[in-house]
Scaffold this motif. Structure first.
Motif, PDB file in Angstrom:
ATOM      1  N   UNK A  46      30.444  46.658  25.119  1.00 39.04           N
ATOM      2  CA  UNK A  46      29.393  45.546  25.069  1.00 39.04           C
ATOM      3  C   UNK A  46      29.831  44.566  25.967  1.00 39.04           C
ATOM      4  N   UNK A  47      31.377  44.192  25.792  1.00 39.66           N
ATOM      5  CA  UNK A  47      31.919  43.168  26.672  1.00 39.66           C
ATOM      6  C   UNK A  47      31.722  43.621  28.135  1.00 39.66           C
ATOM      7  N   UNK A  48      31.699  44.725  28.704  1.00 37.73           N
ATOM      8  CA  UNK A  48      31.358  45.356  30.050  1.00 37.73           C
ATOM      9  C   UNK A  48      30.051  45.071  30.177  1.00 37.73           C
ATOM     10  N   UNK A  49      28.981  45.385  29.425  1.00 34.67           N
ATOM     11  CA  UNK A  49      27.622  45.039  29.634  1.00 34.67           C
ATOM     12  C   UNK A  49      27.442  43.579  29.748  1.00 34.67           C
ATOM     13  N   UNK A  50      27.943  42.745  29.048  1.00 38.19           N
ATOM     14  CA  UNK A  50      27.889  41.301  29.252  1.00 38.19           C
ATOM     15  C   UNK A  50      28.278  40.918  30.534  1.00 38.19           C
ATOM     16  N   UNK A  51      29.505  41.376  31.015  1.00 37.38           N
ATOM     17  CA  UNK A  51      30.135  41.121  32.270  1.00 37.38           C
ATOM     18  C   UNK A  51      28.946  41.672  33.429  1.00 37.38           C
ATOM     19  N   UNK A  52      28.573  42.923  33.369  1.00 40.63           N
ATOM     20  CA  UNK A  52      27.967  43.419  34.195  1.00 40.63           C
ATOM     21  C   UNK A  52      26.560  42.569  34.461  1.00 40.63           C
ATOM     22  N   UNK A 309      41.337  44.506  29.440  1.00 37.99           N
ATOM     23  CA  UNK A 309      40.750  45.173  30.712  1.00 37.99           C
ATOM     24  C   UNK A 309      41.138  44.307  32.213  1.00 37.99           C
ATOM     25  N   UNK A 310      41.425  44.982  33.011  1.00 33.35           N
ATOM     26  CA  UNK A 310      41.773  44.663  34.180  1.00 33.35           C
ATOM     27  C   UNK A 310      40.736  44.383  35.290  1.00 33.35           C
ATOM     28  N   UNK A 311      39.502  44.786  35.043  1.00 36.72           N
ATOM     29  CA  UNK A 311      38.349  44.817  36.244  1.00 36.72           C
ATOM     30  C   UNK A 311      37.994  43.448  35.986  1.00 36.72           C
ATOM     31  N   UNK A 312      37.763  42.728  35.015  1.00 32.45           N
ATOM     32  CA  UNK A 312      37.419  41.452  34.778  1.00 32.45           C
ATOM     33  C   UNK A 312      38.192  40.434  35.474  1.00 32.45           C
ATOM     34  N   UNK A 313      39.511  40.633  35.165  1.00 37.69           N
ATOM     35  CA  UNK A 313      40.473  39.755  36.006  1.00 37.69           C
ATOM     36  C   UNK A 313      40.601  39.878  37.315  1.00 37.69           C
ATOM     37  N   UNK A 314      40.310  41.006  37.821  1.00 42.40           N
ATOM     38  CA  UNK A 314      40.261  41.251  39.316  1.00 42.40           C
ATOM     39  C   UNK A 314      39.259  40.717  39.918  1.00 42.40           C
ATOM     40  N   UNK A 315      38.026  40.683  39.247  1.00 42.92           N
ATOM     41  CA  UNK A 315      36.817  40.042  39.933  1.00 42.92           C
ATOM     42  C   UNK A 315      36.943  38.562  40.119  1.00 42.92           C
ATOM     43  N   UNK A 316      37.573  38.214  38.727  1.00 40.27           N
ATOM     44  CA  UNK A 316      37.722  36.678  38.521  1.00 40.27           C
ATOM     45  C   UNK A 316      38.859  36.339  39.969  1.00 40.27           C
ATOM     46  N   UNK A 317      39.712  36.856  40.029  1.00 41.69           N
ATOM     47  CA  UNK A 317      40.964  36.589  41.227  1.00 41.69           C
ATOM     48  C   UNK A 317      40.212  36.634  42.582  1.00 41.69           C
ATOM     49  N   UNK A 318      39.417  37.691  42.749  1.00 38.99           N
ATOM     50  CA  UNK A 318      38.602  37.801  44.010  1.00 38.99           C
ATOM     51  C   UNK A 318      37.543  36.608  44.488  1.00 38.99           C
TER      52      UNK A 318
END
Length: 464
Positions: A46-52, A309-318
């Motif tokens: 659900x969190x990934x869906x919100x992020x997407x 989850x590392x993907x959300x943090x990676x996107x934020x850093x980029x």
């Protein structure tokens, strides 16, 4: 077996309770672990869906910001015979196709007003044959050649081909560059008509044949030739082989739709819509902050559903690296968001501050200056090939694509959820087998105790 409730009937022991207790003890911890794992996966999905969804919303904003055609907002007004049509770069406004001209702007458009007269429209040639008896007429045989400017193709006509057959051969020719053939039937008979898509007098259509029997549908045809478009802009004559004039006025494309009436030119005026440019930039700031706030909630170290989850943090850093960085292709005076009045605030959010520090210009003033006085450079910062929007869009595309990090994460979580279903099936089979084994053991115990009880009863009866 599961469902049998006779254990202990021979011995009088409460074996059903014992079996049930062992089965529950075996099943409950395993089922609890599966339930927790399913809940965790569902929450993370659900969190990934919100992020997407947040990334997709922001991509829609940066998509418009990164398009030079939509970044340089302009206002255009067309006036003809008392009718006014106002439109913007984004396409807002009344359709102007019914007017003699349509205007489209690109880039930074200087303010100006112009009178346009449409003297002649560009069109392709149209040739018509004389009447033949009917559409089944077979005119002859030989080669038909179709030349328009530098383009040419040919069709082989057989003696058995009717007008309809010839029409089909022409239209289906693989190297046909834009000639349409049609057969018209009337009370006087049938005729074949050729229409060319190639406009301009240099692209006039010539049809000739290798056999005189086909001259009636080639060299002996009447009609009208291809013509150029002719317009005047403030009295200056411009001729073109199409109805689209790209360079008559700087930054403006004029499309001729119909002839203007004598001495009644269409007037159009252009200007930059500075307020719309600012609205686009403020929309970027708001969209960026909305996304960052969502990521902050999702990745909160204690309450975030994506805290591991590392993907959300990676996107934020980029994204933070892009918004805090320098756009190399932009003007050095305006190659950062700060130069455009946008500051990076605490928490990683962006802001256009209305107040300056230590006598310096405020963010609002810097943005106003950039929009009003350096719009071309501002466009390079945001909408250039390596501008802010292009860099952001690459990050978003890499994550939202079918092979992106977000999609891979979704696929992995869905696979794990399907795996839990398999684990539940395995657990059910294990518990069924476990209960079956217990029942066999306790059935044997029940039988043994029952025999001992029977023997004891017999001895007691003998001894009286």
């Amino acid at each position: 077996m599961a469902g049998i409730t006779m254990a202990g009937s021979g011995s009088g022991l409460d074996l059903e309770t014992i079996i049930s207790t062992f089965v529950t003890a075996e099943k409950t911890p395993k089922e609890t672990r599966l339930n927790k794992k399913e809940t965790d996966l569902t929450t993370e999905l659900s969190g990934i869906g919100t992020l997407k969804a947040g990334l997709a919303d922001f991509k829609a904003i940066t998509g418009q910001l990164g398009n030079l055609d939509s970044f340089y907002q302009s206002k255009t007004n067309i006036n003809y015979q008392g009718r006014n049509v106002e439109q913007t770069t984004a396409g807002n406004g009344v359709d102007s196709a019914a007017l003699p001209i349509t205007i489209k702007t690109k880039g930074v458009v200087p303010k100006g007003a112009f009178d346009v007269e449409v003297k002649q429209l560009a069109q392709g040639a149209r040739l018509e044959s004389d009447f033949l008896p009917d559409r089944e007429t077979k005119p002859g045989q030989g080669m038909l050649y179709f030349d328009a400017g530098k383009d040419t193709f040919q069709v082989n006509v057989n003696v058995t081909d009717t007008l309809q057959d010839i029409q089909k051969k022409i239209n289906d020719a693989p190297d046909n560059y834009g000639i349409s053939a049609n057969v018209i039937s009337s009370d006087l008979g049938a005729k074949i008509v050729y229409t060319s898509e190639k406009s301009g007098k240099e692209n006039d259509l010539a049809v000739f044949t290798s056999d005189s029997s086909l001259s009636i549908i080639s060299s002996s045809m009447g009609g009208h030739p291809a013509t150029d478009a002719i317009i005047t802009v403030d009295g200056n004559t411009i001729t073109k082989d199409t109805n689209v004039f790209n360079h008559a006025v700087s930054g403006v494309t004029i499309t001729a739709n119909s002839l203007t009436k004598l001495n009644e030119p269409a007037n159009f005026s252009t200007s930059t819509d500075h307020a719309a440019v600012q609205e686009l930039i403020y929309g970027f700031v708001d969209g960026y902050n909305t996304l960052m706030e969502s990521i902050n909630v999702l990745t909160h170290p204690e309450t975030g559903v994506l805290k591991y989850d590392s993907s959300a943090r990676s996107i934020k850093q980029q994204l933070q690296s892009i918004t805090g960085g320098v756009v190399n292709d932009a003007n050095k005076k305006l190659n950062t968001l700060y130069g455009a009045g946008i500051s990076l605030e605490e928490g990683g959010l962006l802001a256009v501050n209305p107040f300056g520090m230590h006598g310096s210009k405020s963010g609002t003033q810097r943005l106003n200056d950039a929009v009003n006085n350096s719009l071309d450079d501002l466009g390079k910062l945001f909408a250039g090939n390596n501008g802010i929007a292009a860099q952001v869009n690459r990050v978003l595309a890499n994550n939202l694509g079918n092979r992106g990090m977000i999609s891979q994460q979704e696929n992995m979580l869905n696979d794990n959820l399907r795996g839990i279903g398999d684990d539940r099936d395995k657990l059910d089979r294990h518990i069924t087998s476990f209960e079956d084994t217990l029942r066999k053991k306790y059935t044997a115990l029940d039988n043994t105790v029952s025999r001992y009880n029977a023997t004891g009863d017999y001895i007691r009866s003998v001894l009286g």
